[in-house]
Design a protein around this motif. Structure first.
Motif, PDB file in Angstrom:
ATOM      1  N   GLN A 130       0.731  -1.159  -0.162  1.00  0.00           N
ATOM      2  CA  GLN A 130      -0.035   0.099   0.129  1.00  0.00           C
ATOM      3  C   GLN A 130       0.902   1.224   0.049  1.00  0.00           C
ATOM      4  O   GLN A 130       0.690   2.256  -0.747  1.00  0.00           O
ATOM      5  CB  GLN A 130      -1.065  -0.083   1.182  1.00  0.00           C
ATOM      6  CG  GLN A 130      -1.909  -1.148   1.426  1.00  0.00           C
ATOM      7  CD  GLN A 130      -2.271  -1.763   0.139  1.00  0.00           C
ATOM      8  OE1 GLN A 130      -2.915  -1.327  -0.666  1.00  0.00           O
ATOM      9  NE2 GLN A 130      -2.008  -2.998  -0.060  1.00  0.00           N
ATOM     10  N   MET A 131       2.121   1.031   0.801  1.00  0.00           N
ATOM     11  CA  MET A 131       2.879   2.583   0.862  1.00  0.00           C
ATOM     12  C   MET A 131       3.445   2.659  -0.577  1.00  0.00           C
ATOM     13  O   MET A 131       3.475   3.852  -0.807  1.00  0.00           O
ATOM     14  CB  MET A 131       3.984   2.095   1.752  1.00  0.00           C
ATOM     15  CG  MET A 131       3.657   1.962   3.110  1.00  0.00           C
ATOM     16  SD  MET A 131       2.605   3.365   3.983  1.00  0.00           S
ATOM     17  CE  MET A 131       1.216   2.633   4.333  1.00  0.00           C
ATOM     18  N   LYS A 132       3.834   1.646  -1.313  1.00  0.00           N
ATOM     19  CA  LYS A 132       4.469   1.820  -2.660  1.00  0.00           C
ATOM     20  C   LYS A 132       3.282   2.151  -3.639  1.00  0.00           C
ATOM     21  O   LYS A 132       3.455   2.992  -4.428  1.00  0.00           O
ATOM     22  CB  LYS A 132       5.129   0.248  -3.091  1.00  0.00           C
ATOM     23  CG  LYS A 132       6.402   0.010  -2.230  1.00  0.00           C
ATOM     24  CD  LYS A 132       6.693  -1.106  -2.905  1.00  0.00           C
ATOM     25  CE  LYS A 132       8.073  -1.481  -1.845  1.00  0.00           C
ATOM     26  NZ  LYS A 132       8.424  -2.891  -2.265  1.00  0.00           N
ATOM     27  N   ASP A 133       2.090   1.706  -3.493  1.00  0.00           N
ATOM     28  CA  ASP A 133       0.956   2.073  -4.245  1.00  0.00           C
ATOM     29  C   ASP A 133       0.866   3.662  -3.925  1.00  0.00           C
ATOM     30  O   ASP A 133       0.526   4.276  -5.070  1.00  0.00           O
ATOM     31  CB  ASP A 133      -0.304   1.227  -3.938  1.00  0.00           C
ATOM     32  CG  ASP A 133      -0.509   0.015  -4.424  1.00  0.00           C
ATOM     33  OD1 ASP A 133       0.490  -0.304  -5.481  1.00  0.00           O
ATOM     34  OD2 ASP A 133      -1.369  -0.633  -4.337  1.00  0.00           O
ATOM     35  N   TYR A 134       1.064   3.948  -2.789  1.00  0.00           N
ATOM     36  CA  TYR A 134       0.583   5.581  -2.524  1.00  0.00           C
ATOM     37  C   TYR A 134       1.406   6.331  -3.433  1.00  0.00           C
ATOM     38  O   TYR A 134       1.070   7.459  -3.866  1.00  0.00           O
ATOM     39  CB  TYR A 134       0.674   5.893  -1.024  1.00  0.00           C
ATOM     40  CG  TYR A 134       0.527   7.521  -0.921  1.00  0.00           C
ATOM     41  CD1 TYR A 134      -0.798   7.812  -0.928  1.00  0.00           C
ATOM     42  CD2 TYR A 134       1.469   8.432  -1.022  1.00  0.00           C
ATOM     43  CE1 TYR A 134      -1.076   9.150  -0.811  1.00  0.00           C
ATOM     44  CE2 TYR A 134       1.337   9.622  -0.556  1.00  0.00           C
ATOM     45  CZ  TYR A 134      -0.052  10.101  -0.640  1.00  0.00           C
ATOM     46  OH  TYR A 134      -0.260  11.482  -0.726  1.00  0.00           O
ATOM     47  N   ALA A 135       2.689   6.044  -3.558  1.00  0.00           N
ATOM     48  CA  ALA A 135       3.601   6.789  -4.345  1.00  0.00           C
ATOM     49  C   ALA A 135       3.161   6.893  -5.756  1.00  0.00           C
ATOM     50  O   ALA A 135       3.281   7.850  -6.573  1.00  0.00           O
ATOM     51  CB  ALA A 135       5.152   5.928  -4.400  1.00  0.00           C
ATOM     52  N   LYS A 181      -1.440   8.175  -4.917  1.00  0.00           N
ATOM     53  CA  LYS A 181      -1.769   9.396  -3.963  1.00  0.00           C
ATOM     54  C   LYS A 181      -3.210   9.310  -3.468  1.00  0.00           C
ATOM     55  O   LYS A 181      -3.814  10.363  -2.879  1.00  0.00           O
ATOM     56  CB  LYS A 181      -1.610  10.517  -4.913  1.00  0.00           C
ATOM     57  CG  LYS A 181      -0.441  10.994  -5.717  1.00  0.00           C
ATOM     58  CD  LYS A 181       0.845  11.073  -4.493  1.00  0.00           C
ATOM     59  CE  LYS A 181       2.216  11.180  -5.531  1.00  0.00           C
ATOM     60  NZ  LYS A 181       3.294  10.817  -4.728  1.00  0.00           N
ATOM     61  N   LYS A 204      -5.305   8.597  -0.344  1.00  0.00           N
ATOM     62  CA  LYS A 204      -4.977   8.724   1.059  1.00  0.00           C
ATOM     63  C   LYS A 204      -5.355   7.216   1.792  1.00  0.00           C
ATOM     64  O   LYS A 204      -4.863   7.104   2.884  1.00  0.00           O
ATOM     65  CB  LYS A 204      -5.829   9.855   1.638  1.00  0.00           C
ATOM     66  CG  LYS A 204      -5.030  10.873   1.378  1.00  0.00           C
ATOM     67  CD  LYS A 204      -5.629  12.040   2.049  1.00  0.00           C
ATOM     68  CE  LYS A 204      -5.062  13.478   1.798  1.00  0.00           C
ATOM     69  NZ  LYS A 204      -5.811  14.535   1.811  1.00  0.00           N
ATOM     70  N   ASP A 206      -4.392   4.527   1.176  1.00  0.00           N
ATOM     71  CA  ASP A 206      -3.208   3.445   0.932  1.00  0.00           C
ATOM     72  C   ASP A 206      -2.415   3.764   2.474  1.00  0.00           C
ATOM     73  O   ASP A 206      -1.671   3.001   3.009  1.00  0.00           O
ATOM     74  CB  ASP A 206      -2.308   3.856  -0.292  1.00  0.00           C
ATOM     75  CG  ASP A 206      -2.826   3.334  -1.391  1.00  0.00           C
ATOM     76  OD1 ASP A 206      -3.540   2.577  -1.449  1.00  0.00           O
ATOM     77  OD2 ASP A 206      -2.569   4.038  -2.534  1.00  0.00           O
ATOM     78  N   LEU A 207      -2.665   5.144   2.958  1.00  0.00           N
ATOM     79  CA  LEU A 207      -1.880   5.474   4.053  1.00  0.00           C
ATOM     80  C   LEU A 207      -2.316   5.250   5.250  1.00  0.00           C
ATOM     81  O   LEU A 207      -1.939   5.519   6.447  1.00  0.00           O
ATOM     82  CB  LEU A 207      -1.356   6.822   3.986  1.00  0.00           C
ATOM     83  CG  LEU A 207      -0.537   7.461   2.801  1.00  0.00           C
ATOM     84  CD1 LEU A 207      -0.214   8.912   2.900  1.00  0.00           C
ATOM     85  CD2 LEU A 207       0.552   6.745   2.752  1.00  0.00           C
ATOM     86  N   ALA A 236       6.550   5.199   1.269  1.00  0.00           N
ATOM     87  CA  ALA A 236       5.303   6.021   0.655  1.00  0.00           C
ATOM     88  C   ALA A 236       5.863   7.434   0.010  1.00  0.00           C
ATOM     89  O   ALA A 236       5.271   8.040  -0.724  1.00  0.00           O
ATOM     90  CB  ALA A 236       4.256   6.014   1.383  1.00  0.00           C
ATOM     91  N   LEU A 295       0.908   9.266   7.892  1.00  0.00           N
ATOM     92  CA  LEU A 295       0.287   7.751   7.870  1.00  0.00           C
ATOM     93  C   LEU A 295      -0.753   7.983   8.940  1.00  0.00           C
ATOM     94  O   LEU A 295      -0.591   8.478  10.189  1.00  0.00           O
ATOM     95  CB  LEU A 295       1.522   6.950   8.454  1.00  0.00           C
ATOM     96  CG  LEU A 295       1.855   5.964   7.331  1.00  0.00           C
ATOM     97  CD1 LEU A 295       2.430   6.829   6.085  1.00  0.00           C
ATOM     98  CD2 LEU A 295       3.153   5.178   7.728  1.00  0.00           C
TER      99      LEU A 295
END
Ligand code: NAD
Length: 401
Positions: free
Chosen positions: A138-143, A146, A148, A150-151, A180, A187
């Motif tokens: 999820q952290m990588k997806d957020y990058a 974007k 929220k 995901d965090l 992220a 987070l």
């Protein structure tokens, strides 16, 4: 030669094994477990939060299989107490003279819709690793996205497990935020809990101390909000007791820690049980079969002081494992079964690596000193299940390494 079968290489099973092995009597032991390693169930939250690798909370069962003991790596299907047999999922059947059932716990959903499909459980090493893997994704997806959600991580239930998990997640906050590509405070860690009076085993001030510390780090608690359903990426909780009105909290990571049941082998084998726990005789045996011992999380043993079953903890599981072994040794020598007695040494909840709170005996412990005590408790369990070798390689204090 008598055959003793031990089902489960958790705290209770391994403690029983080590006690029996030390006796060197005329018996053979078969230890059964689905994994080739023992894991410290009390530390799963650290693997789930990525603060410890699997190797730190496990050791090979082969390390403790000595003398006339055979290890059978297999999953238990059913127990037949009348025929004195254990059926394994690999098709084998084991006959026994004495049986110790120490099959441990599983996650309890209380029949709440969508839990199995849409929430992550944390009941063994695989599921704990899966939680961490999921969070990292999820952290990588957020990058990229974007989004929220995901965090945002939601922990369902503020029992000991939920609280310890939140503390460990806090320790990982910076590392996860870096993945992220955001500031750590971006987070969001939430805990949704059904009741308002948290951690009832502690007095209110002590419970408040731990919860306030987590809150001071930015963790948000929604208390008095029973979860009614989990939909994909969504926790639905009751917001208003009077009207039953619900609200939604969205998050890409939803972790289910609302309590546990004993292994479903107990129900499948026709034991009289409630949530996988069997009420045992004072000597920890099945009420009908005095050669069948039921210990650890599958066992319910009454506390005469308050007429309620003791809560399931690693401490009591170790104590039960040893007691079952002592009673079997006595039975083998023609002696009698003695009743189990338990004096809790207290319980301490960690909140991250350097904070904790709880009771040691009747004294409250808080903060860093409590975290020291917690590490001593963990090392004591490790010594009792794995011995000196495991303590020296996996113990919690740097001085060993
Ligand atoms: P638990 O039953 O102790 O706590 C579960 C929490 O989830 C409770 O606060 C409950 O009110 C809440 N809950 C239940 N249903 C809910 C719902 N629908 N919505 C929202 N909240 C809900 O379970 P646990 O934390 O998994 O612990 C299991 C056992 O293991 C306990 O006996 C515990 O003491 C023991 N344990 C001990 C330690 C330690 O000694 N450090 C650590 C972990 C677990």
């Amino acid at each position: 030669m008598k055959e003793i079968v031990i089902l489960g290489a958790g705290y209770a099973g391994l403690k029983a094994l080590r006690h029996l092995q030390a006796d060197k009597g005329d018996f053979h032991i078969t230890l059964v477990d689905r994994n080739e390693y023992h894991y410290e169930a009390t530390d799963l939250h650290e693997v789930a939060a990525g603060t410890q690798p699997k190797g730190k909370i496990t050791f090979p069962i082969a390390d403790v299989v000595k003398g006339s003991t055979t290890f059978e790596r297999a999953e238990v299907k059913e127990i037949d107490r009348k025929q004195q047999k254990v059926m394994l999922k690999n098709g084998k059947t084991l006959a026994y003279d004495y049986l110790i059932i120490a099959l441990g716990f599983r996650s309890e959903s209380f029949g709440i819709k969508g839990v199995a499909e849409n929430a992550l459980e944390m009941v063994d090493v695989k599921t704990a690793e899966n939680v961490y893997q999921h969070i990292v994704e999820q952290m990588k997806d957020y990058a990229i996205t974007k989004n929220k959600d995901d965090l945002r991580i939601v922990v369902c239930g503020a029992g000991f497990t939920g609280i310890e998990l939140l503390g460990a997640l806090e320790d990982s906050r910076k590392k996860l935020a870096a993945m992220a590509g955001v500031e750590p405070e971006k987070l969001q860690f939430y805990c949704v809990e059904a009741v308002t009076r948290l951690l009832p085993m502690f007095d209110e001030k002590l419970a408040d101390y731990g919860i306030s510390m987590l809150k001071s780090w930015g963790i948000k608690f929604l208390t008095g909000k029973p979860i009614k359903e989990i939909k994909p990426d969504t926790v639905i909780y009751q917001d208003d007791k009077e009207t039953g009105a619900t609200k939604e909290l969205t998050a890409k990571t939803i972790i289910w820690t609302t309590g546990v049941s004993g292994s479903n082998v107990m129900e499948a084998s026709g034991f009289s049980q409630r949530r996988g726990r069997v009420m045992v005789s004072p000597g920890l045996t099945d009420t009908e079969f005095s050669n069948v011992y039921i210990v650890g999380d599958v066992s319910a043993v009454m506390n005469a002081e308050n007429n309620r079953p003791y809560p399931t903890t690693a401490q009591i599981a170790l104590s039960m494992g040893e007691h079952a072994a002592k009673n079997i040794l006595s039975q083998l020598k023609g002696g009698s079964i003695t009743p189990f007695t338990f004096k809790s040494l207290g319980s301490v909840a960690s909140i991250g690596n350097t904070h904790a709170f709880g009771l040691v005996g009747k004294s409250m412990v808080k903060g860093y000193p409590a975290s020291f005590v917690k590490k001593m408790i963990m090392d004591k369990s490790l010594l009792e299940t794995g011995g000196v070798k495991e303590l020296l390689s996996k113990g919690r204090f740097d001085l060993y390494h």
